[in-house]
Design a protein around this motif. Structure first.
Motif, PDB file in Angstrom:
ATOM      1  N   LYS A  31      48.877   5.313  24.024  1.00 14.91           N
ATOM      2  CA  LYS A  31      49.072   5.053  25.625  1.00 14.91           C
ATOM      3  C   LYS A  31      48.811   7.039  25.796  1.00 14.91           C
ATOM      4  O   LYS A  31      49.715   8.075  25.251  1.00 14.91           O
ATOM      5  CB  LYS A  31      50.695   4.744  26.281  1.00 14.91           C
ATOM      6  CG  LYS A  31      51.114   4.958  27.574  1.00 14.91           C
ATOM      7  CD  LYS A  31      51.969   4.967  27.266  1.00 14.91           C
ATOM      8  CE  LYS A  31      53.326   6.102  27.747  1.00 14.91           C
ATOM      9  NZ  LYS A  31      54.966   5.677  27.692  1.00 14.91           N
ATOM     10  N   CYS A  33      49.527   9.415  29.271  1.00 14.32           N
ATOM     11  CA  CYS A  33      49.848   9.875  30.277  1.00 14.32           C
ATOM     12  C   CYS A  33      50.960  10.535  30.744  1.00 14.32           C
ATOM     13  O   CYS A  33      50.540  11.837  30.114  1.00 14.32           O
ATOM     14  CB  CYS A  33      50.720   8.493  30.736  1.00 14.32           C
ATOM     15  SG  CYS A  33      51.590   7.559  32.322  1.00 14.32           S
ATOM     16  N   PHE A  35      53.099  11.051  32.139  1.00 11.19           N
ATOM     17  CA  PHE A  35      54.935  10.354  32.686  1.00 11.19           C
ATOM     18  C   PHE A  35      55.916  10.241  30.337  1.00 11.19           C
ATOM     19  O   PHE A  35      54.289   9.566  29.752  1.00 11.19           O
ATOM     20  CB  PHE A  35      55.111   9.207  33.412  1.00 11.19           C
ATOM     21  CG  PHE A  35      55.746  10.212  34.883  1.00 11.19           C
ATOM     22  CD1 PHE A  35      55.345  11.169  35.022  1.00 11.19           C
ATOM     23  CD2 PHE A  35      55.226   8.947  35.476  1.00 11.19           C
ATOM     24  CE1 PHE A  35      55.200  11.791  36.637  1.00 11.19           C
ATOM     25  CE2 PHE A  35      55.547   9.269  36.773  1.00 11.19           C
ATOM     26  CZ  PHE A  35      55.650  10.778  37.627  1.00 11.19           C
ATOM     27  N   ASP A  36      56.430  10.163  30.136  1.00  9.43           N
ATOM     28  CA  ASP A  36      56.888   9.432  29.301  1.00  9.43           C
ATOM     29  C   ASP A  36      57.913   8.125  29.711  1.00  9.43           C
ATOM     30  O   ASP A  36      59.185   8.296  29.799  1.00  9.43           O
ATOM     31  CB  ASP A  36      57.366   9.422  28.367  1.00  9.43           C
ATOM     32  CG  ASP A  36      57.090   8.990  27.439  1.00  9.43           C
ATOM     33  OD1 ASP A  36      57.157   8.387  27.133  1.00  9.43           O
ATOM     34  OD2 ASP A  36      57.663   9.981  25.749  1.00  9.43           O
ATOM     35  N   CYS A  37      57.880   7.478  31.166  1.00  8.66           N
ATOM     36  CA  CYS A  37      58.800   6.639  31.611  1.00  8.66           C
ATOM     37  C   CYS A  37      60.143   5.831  31.395  1.00  8.66           C
ATOM     38  O   CYS A  37      59.508   5.411  30.058  1.00  8.66           O
ATOM     39  CB  CYS A  37      58.368   5.812  32.995  1.00  8.66           C
ATOM     40  SG  CYS A  37      57.246   6.433  34.167  1.00  8.66           S
ATOM     41  N   TYR A  39      61.418   3.440  31.354  1.00  7.04           N
ATOM     42  CA  TYR A  39      61.450   1.553  31.179  1.00  7.04           C
ATOM     43  C   TYR A  39      60.224   1.397  31.070  1.00  7.04           C
ATOM     44  O   TYR A  39      59.515   0.512  31.153  1.00  7.04           O
ATOM     45  CB  TYR A  39      61.784   1.840  32.371  1.00  7.04           C
ATOM     46  CG  TYR A  39      61.025   2.336  33.274  1.00  7.04           C
ATOM     47  CD1 TYR A  39      59.597   1.256  33.917  1.00  7.04           C
ATOM     48  CD2 TYR A  39      61.033   3.471  34.596  1.00  7.04           C
ATOM     49  CE1 TYR A  39      59.089   2.207  34.876  1.00  7.04           C
ATOM     50  CE2 TYR A  39      60.550   3.530  35.617  1.00  7.04           C
ATOM     51  CZ  TYR A  39      59.156   3.206  35.225  1.00  7.04           C
ATOM     52  OH  TYR A  39      58.451   3.053  36.782  1.00  7.04           O
ATOM     53  N   CYS A  40      59.047   2.571  30.259  1.00  9.00           N
ATOM     54  CA  CYS A  40      58.010   2.293  29.826  1.00  9.00           C
ATOM     55  C   CYS A  40      57.576   0.892  29.111  1.00  9.00           C
ATOM     56  O   CYS A  40      58.135   1.186  27.823  1.00  9.00           O
ATOM     57  CB  CYS A  40      56.753   3.319  29.823  1.00  9.00           C
ATOM     58  SG  CYS A  40      54.757   3.117  30.181  1.00  9.00           S
ATOM     59  N   LEU A  42      54.968   0.138  27.334  1.00  9.28           N
ATOM     60  CA  LEU A  42      54.305   0.226  26.763  1.00  9.28           C
ATOM     61  C   LEU A  42      54.677   1.120  24.748  1.00  9.28           C
ATOM     62  O   LEU A  42      53.818   1.369  24.401  1.00  9.28           O
ATOM     63  CB  LEU A  42      52.794   1.412  27.261  1.00  9.28           C
ATOM     64  CG  LEU A  42      52.018   0.369  28.064  1.00  9.28           C
ATOM     65  CD1 LEU A  42      51.357   1.219  28.403  1.00  9.28           C
ATOM     66  CD2 LEU A  42      51.176  -0.982  27.750  1.00  9.28           C
ATOM     67  N   THR A  45      54.865   7.819  24.525  1.00 12.58           N
ATOM     68  CA  THR A  45      53.417   8.271  25.424  1.00 12.58           C
ATOM     69  C   THR A  45      52.387   9.165  23.888  1.00 12.58           C
ATOM     70  O   THR A  45      53.412  10.156  23.481  1.00 12.58           O
ATOM     71  CB  THR A  45      53.670   9.431  26.545  1.00 12.58           C
ATOM     72  OG1 THR A  45      54.156   9.005  27.859  1.00 12.58           O
ATOM     73  CG2 THR A  45      52.449  10.229  26.918  1.00 12.58           C
ATOM     74  N   GLY A  83      47.779   4.016  30.411  1.00 10.79           N
ATOM     75  CA  GLY A  83      48.339   4.766  30.564  1.00 10.79           C
ATOM     76  C   GLY A  83      47.946   5.409  32.050  1.00 10.79           C
ATOM     77  O   GLY A  83      48.195   4.025  32.509  1.00 10.79           O
ATOM     78  N   ASN A 111      50.540   6.217  38.457  1.00 10.77           N
ATOM     79  CA  ASN A 111      51.913   7.143  38.976  1.00 10.77           C
ATOM     80  C   ASN A 111      52.134   8.072  39.896  1.00 10.77           C
ATOM     81  O   ASN A 111      52.936   8.389  39.795  1.00 10.77           O
ATOM     82  CB  ASN A 111      52.046   7.314  37.401  1.00 10.77           C
ATOM     83  CG  ASN A 111      51.530   8.636  36.635  1.00 10.77           C
ATOM     84  OD1 ASN A 111      50.668   9.447  38.091  1.00 10.77           O
ATOM     85  ND2 ASN A 111      51.755   8.746  35.287  1.00 10.77           N
ATOM     86  N   LYS A 133      53.032   4.952  42.058  1.00 12.23           N
ATOM     87  CA  LYS A 133      54.567   5.063  41.978  1.00 12.23           C
ATOM     88  C   LYS A 133      55.856   6.093  42.577  1.00 12.23           C
ATOM     89  O   LYS A 133      55.384   7.595  42.959  1.00 12.23           O
ATOM     90  CB  LYS A 133      54.705   5.197  40.352  1.00 12.23           C
ATOM     91  CG  LYS A 133      56.336   5.348  39.714  1.00 12.23           C
ATOM     92  CD  LYS A 133      56.371   5.872  38.133  1.00 12.23           C
ATOM     93  CE  LYS A 133      55.396   5.176  37.665  1.00 12.23           C
ATOM     94  NZ  LYS A 133      55.519   3.222  37.036  1.00 12.23           N
TER      95      LYS A 133
HETATM   96  S1  SF4 Z   1      55.310   3.379  33.192  1.00 11.41           S
HETATM   97 FE1  SF4 Z   1      53.337   4.236  34.020  1.00 11.41          FE
HETATM   98  S2  SF4 Z   1      53.652   5.950  34.330  1.00 11.41           S
HETATM   99 FE2  SF4 Z   1      55.361   5.327  33.392  1.00 11.41          FE
HETATM  100  S3  SF4 Z   1      54.714   6.394  31.075  1.00 11.41           S
HETATM  101 FE3  SF4 Z   1      54.620   4.099  30.832  1.00 11.41          FE
HETATM  102  S4  SF4 Z   1      51.956   3.977  31.712  1.00 11.41           S
HETATM  103 FE4  SF4 Z   1      53.066   6.314  32.068  1.00 11.41          FE
END
Ligand code: SF4
Length: 258
Positions: A31, A33, A35-37, A39-40, A42, A45, A83, A111, A133
């Protein structure tokens, strides 16, 4: 069907977009990005960056778009993937190119971190629908949930959202992921949403496997009340279409289970 598609995936059934064909302009193994949310879906990051560059040349996207079966049923062609799509320097160019080939509307799921950038705003202006987002009401919650790369601040994201809304002629939605960490901040997030004044607010909670727990429907219904006056949709009430992806494996890579 042989797997001829590397950069486009789906269509996936989306509660926000109907039948959505994904375009992934990043398409790396991991990924990419800003961010490194927490709840992601994927995972972690891999490439944490705020530098825009071309990852996948638009010609490769064009080639795959031209290979789509004639009877494919798509409501939106959606730039999303593994991402943050605005990190792709050829986002605007690719949106224009896809619009020249296909009749479907174009959506971008972002995002919001690069919305302050006038070039990004211009490139997004070619889309019909931008889903942006906003999960926080303060720098503190922003750091906790979204874990931005250094140099991206909450205030900048809010300024970017407000600025983009002023110039964008398409439809703008705010997507808000509610989890335990921001549920008590819903009232303040709703105030910010009212200041931004999007065309739609999408109230979400993670329903696919990820590192955060979903809020239950009663909590989400209570949260919705703070947003009254805005046009709202929420994940528990959205209806999903029955759609068949062109490549199951590549779709799972970008979306998790669906
Ligand atoms: S949810 Fe979206 S913005 Fe957040 S880390 Fe994952 S890909 Fe990036």
């Amino acid at each position: 069907m042989p797997n001829t598609f590397k950069y486009i995936y789906g269509p996936v059934p989306s509660w926000r977009l109907g039948s959505s064909l994904g375009v992934d302009l990043l398409s790396q193994e991991g990924k990419i990005c800003t961010f490194d949310c927490i709840y992601c879906q994927l995972g972690k990051t891999h490439i944490y960056t705020r530098e825009r560059k071309v990852y996948i040349p638009e010609d490769l996207i064009k080639k795959e778009i031209n290979l789509l079966p004639n009877d494919i049923n798509i409501d939106y062609i959606t730039f999303s993937g593994r991402g943050e799509p605005t990190l792709a320097l050829n986002l605007g160019k690719t949106i224009k190119l896809v619009k020249n080939i296909r009749k479907e509307k174009i959506a971008v799921i972002t995002n919001s971190t690069l919305l302050y950038d006038k070039d990004v705003q211009e490139e997004l202006s070619y889309a019909d629908f931008v889903i942006a987002k906003l999960d926080a009401d303060s720098e503190n919650i922003f750091l906790k949930i979204n874990k931005p790369i250094r140099g991206i601040t909450f205030d900048n994201v809010i300024l970017g959202l407000k600025d983009f809304k002023k110039s964008f002629n398409g439809k703008l939605a705010l997507q808000i992921m509610f989890i335990r960490e921001n549920a008590d901040h819903a009232r303040e997030i709703a105030k910010l949403a009212m200041e931004i004044n999007p065309d739609e607010v999408q109230i979400n909670t993670p329903t696919r496997p990820c590192g955060a727990e979903a809020l239950n429907i009663d909590t989400l219904l209570k949260i919705k009340e703070y947003f009254s006056g805005l046009h709202l949709i929420s994940v528990y009430e959205g209806r999903k279409k029955d759609v068949k992806p062109i490549s199951h494996e590549d779709t799972i890579k970008r979306r998790g289970k669906f």
